[in-house]
Design a protein around this motif. Structure first.
Motif, PDB file in Angstrom:
ATOM      1  N   ILE A  87       0.649 -45.143  -3.025  1.00 27.45           N
ATOM      2  CA  ILE A  87       1.710 -44.556  -3.860  1.00 27.45           C
ATOM      3  C   ILE A  87       1.226 -44.431  -5.303  1.00 27.45           C
ATOM      4  CG2 ILE A  87       3.990 -44.985  -4.858  1.00 27.45           C
ATOM      5  CD1 ILE A  87       4.754 -46.214  -2.121  1.00 27.45           C
ATOM      6  N   ARG A  88       0.586 -45.474  -5.814  1.00 28.34           N
ATOM      7  CA  ARG A  88       0.079 -45.423  -7.194  1.00 28.34           C
ATOM      8  C   ARG A  88      -1.001 -44.345  -7.351  1.00 28.34           C
ATOM      9  NH1 ARG A  88       0.519 -51.517  -7.334  1.00 28.34           N
ATOM     10  NH2 ARG A  88       2.419 -51.852  -8.534  1.00 28.34           N
ATOM     11  N   GLU A  89      -1.874 -44.216  -6.367  1.00 29.97           N
ATOM     12  CA  GLU A  89      -2.901 -43.176  -6.439  1.00 29.97           C
ATOM     13  C   GLU A  89      -2.272 -41.794  -6.399  1.00 29.97           C
ATOM     14  OE1 GLU A  89      -5.915 -43.815  -3.524  1.00 29.97           O
ATOM     15  OE2 GLU A  89      -6.472 -45.762  -4.362  1.00 29.97           O
ATOM     16  N   SER A  90      -1.230 -41.623  -5.579  1.00 28.12           N
ATOM     17  CA  SER A  90      -0.535 -40.333  -5.530  1.00 28.12           C
ATOM     18  C   SER A  90       0.134 -40.024  -6.863  1.00 28.12           C
ATOM     19  CB  SER A  90       0.512 -40.336  -4.420  1.00 28.12           C
ATOM     20  OG  SER A  90      -0.097 -40.526  -3.173  1.00 28.12           O
ATOM     21  N   LEU A  91       0.746 -41.026  -7.492  1.00 25.45           N
ATOM     22  CA  LEU A  91       1.375 -40.821  -8.803  1.00 25.45           C
ATOM     23  C   LEU A  91       0.338 -40.491  -9.871  1.00 25.45           C
ATOM     24  CD1 LEU A  91       4.041 -43.666  -8.765  1.00 25.45           C
ATOM     25  CD2 LEU A  91       4.450 -41.206  -8.583  1.00 25.45           C
ATOM     26  N   ALA A  92      -0.829 -41.125  -9.810  1.00 27.61           N
ATOM     27  CA  ALA A  92      -1.893 -40.816 -10.762  1.00 27.61           C
ATOM     28  C   ALA A  92      -2.379 -39.383 -10.569  1.00 27.61           C
ATOM     29  CB  ALA A  92      -3.050 -41.796 -10.611  1.00 27.61           C
ATOM     30  N   PHE A  93      -2.470 -38.947  -9.322  1.00 30.85           N
ATOM     31  CA  PHE A  93      -2.868 -37.568  -9.051  1.00 30.85           C
ATOM     32  C   PHE A  93      -1.820 -36.593  -9.565  1.00 30.85           C
ATOM     33  CE2 PHE A  93      -2.811 -33.851  -6.184  1.00 30.85           C
ATOM     34  CZ  PHE A  93      -4.054 -33.332  -6.500  1.00 30.85           C
ATOM     35  N   MET A  94      -0.542 -36.910  -9.368  1.00 30.93           N
ATOM     36  CA  MET A  94       0.520 -36.040  -9.873  1.00 30.93           C
ATOM     37  C   MET A  94       0.490 -35.969 -11.399  1.00 30.93           C
ATOM     38  SD  MET A  94       3.528 -36.978  -7.128  1.00 30.93           S
ATOM     39  CE  MET A  94       4.805 -36.833  -8.305  1.00 30.93           C
ATOM     40  N   GLU A  95       0.169 -37.067 -12.056  1.00 28.58           N
ATOM     41  CA  GLU A  95       0.024 -37.077 -13.518  1.00 28.58           C
ATOM     42  C   GLU A  95      -1.089 -36.135 -13.940  1.00 28.58           C
ATOM     43  OE1 GLU A  95       0.718 -38.095 -17.474  1.00 28.58           O
ATOM     44  OE2 GLU A  95       1.932 -38.585 -15.718  1.00 28.58           O
ATOM     45  N   PHE A  96      -2.185 -36.142 -13.188  1.00 27.99           N
ATOM     46  CA  PHE A  96      -3.290 -35.240 -13.508  1.00 27.99           C
ATOM     47  C   PHE A  96      -2.891 -33.778 -13.317  1.00 27.99           C
ATOM     48  CE2 PHE A  96      -6.899 -32.712 -11.938  1.00 27.99           C
ATOM     49  CZ  PHE A  96      -7.658 -32.702 -13.094  1.00 27.99           C
ATOM     50  N   VAL A  97      -2.191 -33.491 -12.237  1.00 27.52           N
ATOM     51  CA  VAL A  97      -1.790 -32.103 -11.961  1.00 27.52           C
ATOM     52  C   VAL A  97      -0.788 -31.616 -13.002  1.00 27.52           C
ATOM     53  CG1 VAL A  97      -0.555 -30.625 -10.312  1.00 27.52           C
ATOM     54  CG2 VAL A  97      -2.285 -32.231  -9.494  1.00 27.52           C
ATOM     55  N   ARG A  98       0.169 -32.452 -13.351  1.00 30.86           N
ATOM     56  CA  ARG A  98       1.202 -32.039 -14.307  1.00 30.86           C
ATOM     57  C   ARG A  98       0.689 -31.945 -15.741  1.00 30.86           C
ATOM     58  NH1 ARG A  98       6.071 -35.918 -12.449  1.00 30.86           N
ATOM     59  NH2 ARG A  98       6.607 -34.838 -10.523  1.00 30.86           N
ATOM     60  N   ASN A  99      -0.024 -32.981 -16.198  1.00 24.06           N
ATOM     61  CA  ASN A  99      -0.379 -33.082 -17.617  1.00 24.06           C
ATOM     62  C   ASN A  99      -1.870 -32.941 -17.900  1.00 24.06           C
ATOM     63  OD1 ASN A  99       2.353 -33.604 -18.124  1.00 24.06           O
ATOM     64  ND2 ASN A  99       2.052 -35.769 -17.705  1.00 24.06           N
ATOM     65  N   ARG A 100      -2.676 -32.694 -16.865  1.00 23.49           N
ATOM     66  CA  ARG A 100      -4.139 -32.577 -17.019  1.00 23.49           C
ATOM     67  C   ARG A 100      -4.724 -33.813 -17.708  1.00 23.49           C
ATOM     68  NH1 ARG A 100      -4.158 -28.757 -13.689  1.00 23.49           N
ATOM     69  NH2 ARG A 100      -3.838 -26.623 -14.305  1.00 23.49           N
ATOM     70  N   ARG A 101      -4.214 -34.968 -17.323  1.00 27.16           N
ATOM     71  CA  ARG A 101      -4.651 -36.226 -17.918  1.00 27.16           C
ATOM     72  C   ARG A 101      -5.082 -37.192 -16.819  1.00 27.16           C
ATOM     73  NH1 ARG A 101      -0.701 -40.439 -20.845  1.00 27.16           N
ATOM     74  NH2 ARG A 101      -0.820 -41.302 -18.786  1.00 27.16           N
TER      75      ARG A 101
END
Length: 113
Positions: A87-101
């Motif tokens: 779940i944490r890895e998925s949230l980190a990936f979503m952060e990258f997709v949304r904010n390019r961070r």
């Protein structure tokens, strides 16, 4: 074939959780291999005389797989808390997709975790 599947799943589990393999995965796959062999022998011995309706055999098979999964397959994953890690890895990936961070999974927070 079932032994190789069990060993492969033990290796995958070790890579995910970095915990010492417990042998439960190998036990799960060996149990299913032995069960399949017994089923084949019994079907050959009966020569089609004892045939359960498809719906009954399907429900029995599904129940057996679910029972043995909760007994042998899922406990190692729950001990390693791999559900929270994924779940944490998925949230980190979503952060990258949304904010390019790029962020570490440990830096991501969720109110539900």
């Amino acid at each position: 074939m079932f032994l190789v599947s069990g060993l492969t799943h033990e290796l995958i589990f070790y890579n995910i959780g970095r915990m010492r393999p417990s042998g439960e995965m190998i036990g799960f796959f060996l149990l299913h291999g032995v069960s399949l062999s017994i089923e084949i022998v019994v079907k050959k011995m009966c020569e089609g005389r004892l045939r359960l309706p498809r719906i009954v055999s399907g429900v029995l098979t599904l129940g057996y797989v679910i029972y043995t999964s909760f007994w042998l397959f899922f406990p190692p994953f729950m001990r390693a808390k791999s559900d929270l890690r994924s779940i944490r890895e998925s949230l980190a990936f979503m952060e990258f997709v949304r904010n390019r961070r790029l962020v570490e999974p440990s830096e991501v927070s969720c109110p539900f975790l």
